[in-house]
Design a protein around this motif. Structure first.
Motif, short mmCIF file in Angstrom:
data_model
loop_
_atom_site.label_atom_id
_atom_site.label_comp_id
_atom_site.label_asym_id
_atom_site.label_seq_id
_atom_site.Cartn_x
_atom_site.Cartn_y
_atom_site.Cartn_z
N SER A 39 -41.98 26.70 -96.36
CA SER A 39 -42.97 26.78 -95.30
C SER A 39 -43.04 25.47 -94.55
O SER A 39 -42.71 24.41 -95.09
CB SER A 39 -44.35 27.13 -95.87
N MET B 92 -43.67 33.90 -88.78
CA MET B 92 -44.63 32.88 -88.40
C MET B 92 -46.01 33.44 -88.61
O MET B 92 -46.24 34.65 -88.51
CB MET B 92 -44.43 32.42 -86.96
N GLN B 93 -46.94 32.55 -88.95
CA GLN B 93 -48.32 32.94 -89.20
C GLN B 93 -49.22 32.04 -88.35
O GLN B 93 -49.19 30.82 -88.47
CB GLN B 93 -48.66 32.76 -90.67
N GLN C 188 -38.05 35.81 -92.58
CA GLN C 188 -38.70 34.66 -91.94
C GLN C 188 -39.82 35.22 -91.08
O GLN C 188 -39.67 36.25 -90.43
CB GLN C 188 -37.74 33.91 -91.02
N LEU D 100 -37.67 29.13 -83.54
CA LEU D 100 -38.26 29.41 -84.85
C LEU D 100 -37.25 29.71 -85.95
O LEU D 100 -37.39 29.18 -87.06
CB LEU D 100 -39.28 30.54 -84.72
N VAL E 9 -44.59 28.46 -90.18
CA VAL E 9 -43.42 29.32 -90.28
C VAL E 9 -42.99 29.35 -91.75
O VAL E 9 -43.13 28.35 -92.46
CB VAL E 9 -42.25 28.87 -89.37
#
Length: 104
Positions: A21, A99-100, A97, A8, A36
């Motif tokens: 993104s 992540m979603q 940074q 990631l 991300v």
């Protein structure tokens, strides 16, 4: 589909004075949104909400999540859950940074 390794921090790069993104939904062949982000210091995403529950995992830096008047500081290695239909703001007081992942 076989096993997929994701590094990631290497998948998204910081951009000066911007929010970068990248969607991983199609790459992973999954149905629910998975993104991300890399946010430069001072950047924000305001007044956002989703019909799905959001899981935000910080990879680098500290992400500030504000819900109403309450602020949460989420450091690297920690995760925050934002319930569906909750108006919130994401802010990077320093580069971060994260992540979603969205789920039902």
């Amino acid at each position: 589909m076989g096993i997929t390794e994701l590094k990631l921090p290497e998948m998204i790069q910081y951009r000066e004075h911007q929010i970068a993104s990248k969607s991983l939904t199609r790459k992973l062949g999954i149905e629910l949104p998975f993104m991300v982000y890399a946010m430069d210091a001072g950047e924000s995403i305001s007044n956002e909400q989703s019909t799905l529950t959001r899981l935000l995992q910080v990879i680098d830096g500290i992400l500030t999540i504000q819900v109403g008047t309450v602020r949460y500081q989420v450091p690297a290695g920690e995760m925050m859950m934002v319930p569906a239909n909750t108006l919130h703001e994401l802010r990077a007081d320093q580069r971060c940074q994260f992540m979603q992942f969205e789920t039902k």
